[in-house]
Design a protein around this motif. Structure first.
Motif, PDB file in Angstrom:
ATOM      1  N   VAL A 125       0.881  -1.195  -0.042  1.00  0.00           N
ATOM      2  CA  VAL A 125      -0.028  -0.183  -0.105  1.00  0.00           C
ATOM      3  C   VAL A 125       0.859   1.392  -0.062  1.00  0.00           C
ATOM      4  O   VAL A 125       0.632   2.388  -0.656  1.00  0.00           O
ATOM      5  N   GLY A 126       2.120   1.265   0.651  1.00  0.00           N
ATOM      6  CA  GLY A 126       2.905   2.427   0.596  1.00  0.00           C
ATOM      7  C   GLY A 126       3.734   2.500  -0.562  1.00  0.00           C
ATOM      8  O   GLY A 126       4.597   3.411  -0.769  1.00  0.00           O
ATOM      9  N   ASP A 127       3.570   1.696  -1.658  1.00  0.00           N
ATOM     10  CA  ASP A 127       4.433   1.573  -2.953  1.00  0.00           C
ATOM     11  C   ASP A 127       3.534   2.285  -3.990  1.00  0.00           C
ATOM     12  O   ASP A 127       2.807   1.443  -4.744  1.00  0.00           O
ATOM     13  N   TRP A 128       3.656   3.777  -4.253  1.00  0.00           N
ATOM     14  CA  TRP A 128       3.037   4.298  -5.228  1.00  0.00           C
ATOM     15  C   TRP A 128       2.820   3.657  -6.430  1.00  0.00           C
ATOM     16  O   TRP A 128       1.731   3.384  -7.004  1.00  0.00           O
ATOM     17  N   ASP A 129       4.025   3.400  -6.916  1.00  0.00           N
ATOM     18  CA  ASP A 129       4.090   2.896  -8.492  1.00  0.00           C
ATOM     19  C   ASP A 129       3.507   1.586  -8.601  1.00  0.00           C
ATOM     20  O   ASP A 129       2.695   1.136  -9.551  1.00  0.00           O
ATOM     21  N   LYS A 130       3.801   0.616  -7.700  1.00  0.00           N
ATOM     22  CA  LYS A 130       3.209  -0.649  -7.786  1.00  0.00           C
ATOM     23  C   LYS A 130       1.594  -0.607  -7.652  1.00  0.00           C
ATOM     24  O   LYS A 130       0.797  -1.313  -8.199  1.00  0.00           O
ATOM     25  N   CYS A 241       1.374   7.512   1.176  1.00  0.00           N
ATOM     26  CA  CYS A 241       0.222   8.258   0.452  1.00  0.00           C
ATOM     27  C   CYS A 241      -0.566   7.744  -0.031  1.00  0.00           C
ATOM     28  O   CYS A 241      -0.415   6.846  -1.023  1.00  0.00           O
ATOM     29  N   VAL A 242      -1.658   7.647   0.441  1.00  0.00           N
ATOM     30  CA  VAL A 242      -2.844   7.004   0.001  1.00  0.00           C
ATOM     31  C   VAL A 242      -3.978   8.003  -0.054  1.00  0.00           C
ATOM     32  O   VAL A 242      -4.639   8.062   1.020  1.00  0.00           O
ATOM     33  N   ALA A 244      -6.849   8.580  -0.753  1.00  0.00           N
ATOM     34  CA  ALA A 244      -8.345   8.391  -0.582  1.00  0.00           C
ATOM     35  C   ALA A 244      -8.616   8.354   0.992  1.00  0.00           C
ATOM     36  O   ALA A 244      -9.780   8.681   1.595  1.00  0.00           O
ATOM     37  N   SER A 245      -7.543   7.774   1.862  1.00  0.00           N
ATOM     38  CA  SER A 245      -7.859   7.222   3.181  1.00  0.00           C
ATOM     39  C   SER A 245      -7.033   7.415   4.117  1.00  0.00           C
ATOM     40  O   SER A 245      -7.085   7.064   5.438  1.00  0.00           O
ATOM     41  N   ASN A 246      -6.003   8.364   3.741  1.00  0.00           N
ATOM     42  CA  ASN A 246      -4.805   8.210   5.103  1.00  0.00           C
ATOM     43  C   ASN A 246      -4.370   9.546   5.345  1.00  0.00           C
ATOM     44  O   ASN A 246      -3.301   9.745   5.856  1.00  0.00           O
ATOM     45  N   GLY A 247      -5.168  10.549   5.213  1.00  0.00           N
ATOM     46  CA  GLY A 247      -4.829  11.981   5.524  1.00  0.00           C
ATOM     47  C   GLY A 247      -4.624  12.096   6.855  1.00  0.00           C
ATOM     48  O   GLY A 247      -5.426  11.432   7.776  1.00  0.00           O
ATOM     49  N   ILE A 248      -3.799  13.113   7.438  1.00  0.00           N
ATOM     50  CA  ILE A 248      -3.702  13.431   8.846  1.00  0.00           C
ATOM     51  C   ILE A 248      -3.628  14.677   9.215  1.00  0.00           C
ATOM     52  O   ILE A 248      -2.830  15.324   8.295  1.00  0.00           O
TER      53      ILE A 248
END
Length: 361
Positions: A125-130, A241-242, A244-248
């Protein structure tokens, strides 16, 4: 105005004392003025750290409204159009029946790919390109534009990659430079920078029950990322960087973002003109042409909604009870953050009292 500040502060403290909340913040702008900046409770039970105005809270899908603003800023600058096909910007996306999916479809949650890719795990989930590669290969469950189904996590990579490709900057950088800096916000992140962990509230969810979906079924929120509160308590989830769902962020930052979308903006900064916001908050209409309470990246008010019962209200809530929204008719912008997720959530009663107090101003 001092009366509403005092009343809402007392209410937050009472909800904590009653055990309905652990730690929470409420920030409210009214006609350009910050009239409520209240907070109460504990950010971290283990250390006893108290919540203050600058405490950062994971807000899950409340982040989606900020993503929408980024896309509308790019549209306002002529970098994209809502009817632009995503594949025209991101060619790899146009496979397996998605060639006609547009940016507007993504904003309205109608691309047909609400489900996460199979065969991946929490480390990916933390791998943007993947993640973008996997999202691009998905097959839609229905033709794009045919129906709406909430894109709980895929929304962020679809629109975040569109933004990156048309602009050239990573999503987190666009957020910082185009929203936070102009508004003087120092506490809104999608991808937590180093040195900020000590400011983040720890999430709690007593009585959580793990979902039991089949591993090979199409899932918008896969079981392997749950419990969501536990995932967001990890440094890896906070740094990812997700969109949709992991803003802080803090309630102050969330409210200020929406205040800057109202006519006249805030402190001389209006992020988007009224004409753009009219388009951005137009209700979704499908084949039956019935207006639905879904704008282009923002939820809209409806009967029984915590934001209010009028379609003109726009914003977004997140898992666990955080929410941020704007009411153009009242000139109101609200941010609400919290860290205890339970059936006794006090958000609705807090918003009811806020509306009652604002009506008396």
């Amino acid at each position: 105005m001092a009366d509403i500040q005092r009343a809402m502060q007392d209410l937050l403290e009472r909800k904590v004392e009653e055990g309905n909340e652990r730690g929470l913040q409420l920030a409210v702008y009214y006609q350009g003025e910050l009239i409520v900046d209240a907070y109460a409770g504990i950010a971290d039970q283990a250390s006893g750290r108290a919540v203050d105005g600058s405490t950062l809270f994971p807000v899950f899908s409340t982040t989606k409204g900020v993503v929408a603003t980024v896309i509308h800023l790019l549209a306002e600058r002529g970098r994209l159009q809502y009817d632009t096909k995503i594949a025209d910007i991101w060619p790899e996306f146009g496979v397996n029946g998605k060639s006609d999916a547009t940016i507007g479809h993504a904003l309205y949650h109608t691309t047909g790919i609400p489900h996460m890719p199979t065969g991946i795990g929490i480390a990916d989930v933390g791998d943007w390109d993947k993640m973008c590669e996997e999202i691009a290969r998905l097959t839609p469950q229905w033709p794009p534009g045919e129906r709406m189904e909430y894109h709980a996590i895929t929304y962020g990579w679809i629109l975040g990659e569109v933004a990156r490709r048309v602009d050239g900057r990573p999503f987190s950088q666009i957020l910082k430079e185009d929203i936070s800096v102009p508004l003087g916000i120092t506490d809104m992140y999608v991808g937590l920078p180093e040195g900020m962990e000590h400011r983040v509230a720890v999430l709690e969810e007593p009585g959580y029950v793990q979902p039991t979906e089949e591993a090979d079924s199409l899932q918008a929120i896969p079981a392997w990322i749950c419990p969501l509160h536990a995932w967001m308590n990890t440094p890896a989830a906070r740094r990812a960087c997700v969109p949709a769902s992991n803003g802080i962020m803090s309630a102050r930052a969330a409210a200020r973002h929406y205040a800057a979308l109202l006519p006249g903006g805030i402190d001389g900064v209006q992020l988007l003109p009224d004409s753009r916001m009219k388009v951005a908050t137009a209700p979704l209409r499908l084949k039956d042409n019935v207006p639905l309470p879904r704008g282009m990246g923002y939820g809209l008010g409806k009967e029984g909604d915590i934001m209010g019962d009028r379609l003109v209200i726009f914003g977004h809530g997140g898992y666990g009870g955080s929410i941020a929204f704007a009411d153009p008719e009242l000139g109101l912008a609200v941010g609400f953050t919290k860290n205890l997720y339970s059936p006794n959530d006090a958000g609705s009663s807090i918003m009811e009292e806020l509306r009652r107090r604002v009506a008396g101003l």
